[in-house]
Scaffold this motif. Sequence first.
Motif, PDB file in Angstrom:
ATOM      1  N   GLY A  67     -39.493 -36.964 -38.088  1.00 34.31           N
ATOM      2  CA  GLY A  67     -40.025 -38.168 -37.455  1.00 34.31           C
ATOM      3  C   GLY A  67     -40.376 -39.244 -38.465  1.00 34.31           C
ATOM      4  N   TRP A  68     -40.970 -38.838 -39.586  1.00 33.30           N
ATOM      5  CA  TRP A  68     -41.260 -39.807 -40.656  1.00 33.30           C
ATOM      6  C   TRP A  68     -39.956 -40.432 -41.153  1.00 33.30           C
ATOM      7  N   ALA A  69     -38.944 -39.613 -41.371  1.00 32.10           N
ATOM      8  CA  ALA A  69     -37.664 -40.127 -41.854  1.00 32.10           C
ATOM      9  C   ALA A  69     -37.045 -41.090 -40.844  1.00 32.10           C
ATOM     10  N   ALA A  70     -37.190 -40.785 -39.558  1.00 34.28           N
ATOM     11  CA  ALA A  70     -36.657 -41.673 -38.521  1.00 34.28           C
ATOM     12  C   ALA A  70     -37.377 -43.014 -38.540  1.00 34.28           C
ATOM     13  N   ARG A  71     -38.684 -42.988 -38.701  1.00 32.97           N
ATOM     14  CA  ARG A  71     -39.456 -44.240 -38.750  1.00 32.97           C
ATOM     15  C   ARG A  71     -39.073 -45.073 -39.966  1.00 32.97           C
ATOM     16  N   GLU A  72     -38.749 -44.387 -41.070  1.00 29.21           N
ATOM     17  CA  GLU A  72     -38.427 -45.072 -42.315  1.00 29.21           C
ATOM     18  C   GLU A  72     -36.949 -45.458 -42.412  1.00 29.21           C
ATOM     19  N   GLY A  73     -36.189 -45.172 -41.367  1.00 27.99           N
ATOM     20  CA  GLY A  73     -34.770 -45.504 -41.381  1.00 27.99           C
ATOM     21  C   GLY A  73     -33.961 -44.676 -42.360  1.00 27.99           C
ATOM     22  N   ARG A  74     -34.357 -43.421 -42.592  1.00 32.72           N
ATOM     23  CA  ARG A  74     -33.702 -42.575 -43.590  1.00 32.72           C
ATOM     24  C   ARG A  74     -32.759 -41.547 -42.972  1.00 32.72           C
ATOM     25  N   LEU A  75     -32.534 -41.592 -41.672  1.00 33.31           N
ATOM     26  CA  LEU A  75     -31.601 -40.661 -41.049  1.00 33.31           C
ATOM     27  C   LEU A  75     -30.188 -41.229 -41.079  1.00 33.31           C
ATOM     28  N   PRO A  76     -29.182 -40.389 -41.306  1.00 30.02           N
ATOM     29  CA  PRO A  76     -29.246 -38.970 -41.631  1.00 30.02           C
ATOM     30  C   PRO A  76     -29.747 -38.740 -43.047  1.00 30.02           C
ATOM     31  N   LEU A  77     -30.203 -37.523 -43.300  1.00 31.31           N
ATOM     32  CA  LEU A  77     -30.841 -37.201 -44.582  1.00 31.31           C
ATOM     33  C   LEU A  77     -29.819 -36.846 -45.659  1.00 31.31           C
ATOM     34  N   ARG A  78     -28.827 -37.665 -45.817  1.00 34.84           N
ATOM     35  CA  ARG A  78     -27.788 -37.405 -46.807  1.00 34.84           C
ATOM     36  C   ARG A  78     -28.390 -37.368 -48.213  1.00 34.84           C
ATOM     37  N   GLY A  79     -27.997 -36.365 -48.979  1.00 40.65           N
ATOM     38  CA  GLY A  79     -28.448 -36.256 -50.353  1.00 40.65           C
ATOM     39  C   GLY A  79     -29.822 -35.639 -50.523  1.00 40.65           C
ATOM     40  N   HIS A  80     -30.511 -35.334 -49.432  1.00 38.73           N
ATOM     41  CA  HIS A  80     -31.881 -34.833 -49.502  1.00 38.73           C
ATOM     42  C   HIS A  80     -31.947 -33.332 -49.236  1.00 38.73           C
ATOM     43  N   ALA A  81     -33.060 -32.735 -49.646  1.00 42.09           N
ATOM     44  CA  ALA A  81     -33.332 -31.331 -49.357  1.00 42.09           C
ATOM     45  C   ALA A  81     -34.592 -31.244 -48.495  1.00 42.09           C
ATOM     46  N   LEU A  82     -34.514 -30.428 -47.457  1.00 46.79           N
ATOM     47  CA  LEU A  82     -35.658 -30.166 -46.588  1.00 46.79           C
ATOM     48  C   LEU A  82     -36.318 -28.881 -47.067  1.00 46.79           C
TER      49      LEU A  82
END
Length: 295
Positions: free
Chosen positions: A212-227
């Motif tokens: 949800g934080w990523a969606a608010r920040e416009g960071r979806l999809p999370l390409r290049g990131h690790a969850l």
Amino acid sequence: MGRMTQRLKVHRIGDRSVSRIESVAVEEPLEIRVAALPDRGVPAGGNPLRPASTTVTTTMRLPGDDFDLALGHLVAEGLIGGGDDVATMMHCTDTGPDGSPTFNVVEVTLAAGVALRRPITERTEVATSACGVCGSTSVDDLIAALPHSPADDEAAFGLEAIHAGMAAMRSRQRVFEATGGVHAAALLAPDGEVLVVREDIGRHNAVDKVIGWAAREGRLPLRGHALLVSSRAGFEIAQKAAVAGAPVLACVSAATSLAVEVAERSGVTLLGFVRDPRATVYAHPGRISGTDPGL
């Protein structure tokens, strides 16, 4: 920590019995409602219209970051595509038995012309903090419905960066430090920075809060990131990572067979037992430097 912890009298027993005051994590329900705006959208005054809302789910959660949880849940369940699908989010004015506000209901109003991408099913009515039931009835359905494919993501992380990210996540777990009773999830950027850490009594909720934080920040999809997740990797955790487009999912504990299948078929690199200096790679090891991609 406000509504996140509560001080209670407890009795420690063993070699020496003692009464003391300790902090426990607060567990309260959160009802997530969704309303759709008509095509004309928000009126000139700036206040959205108030169409009828529908309950999507009620989950037991750690209070705090409720908007992230609501938005992340809708994205991870495939009900909406991202933050742009939402016009407003607000706490409803629900009250408890004493008449004081509980802040236990969040209403999400969709943007003008946006509709939920699939019907609300019976299984979304009530969920515990631990169940994290996914919207797909099978791995086949999940893979077919993925909005982003992590398979072609060229992300690369050194194992030391994953361990450092886990350590940074642990250092920012304020509620866990006080209570020992919550999980956490975090987002690790390609440069090794931990961008966000969210805690919750349910590991699935913690992941939803990060998404949800990523969606608010416009960071979806999370390409290049690790969850990163402070729990085992079950089907639902792997599902949420795949739906969010995260190419790497790293968990403190073991992975289940379905989680491995989801990771293999969606292209997610799945790590478990991430405990410095080791880790177990269950799927797509090529993104972790120092491992043999032919294994």
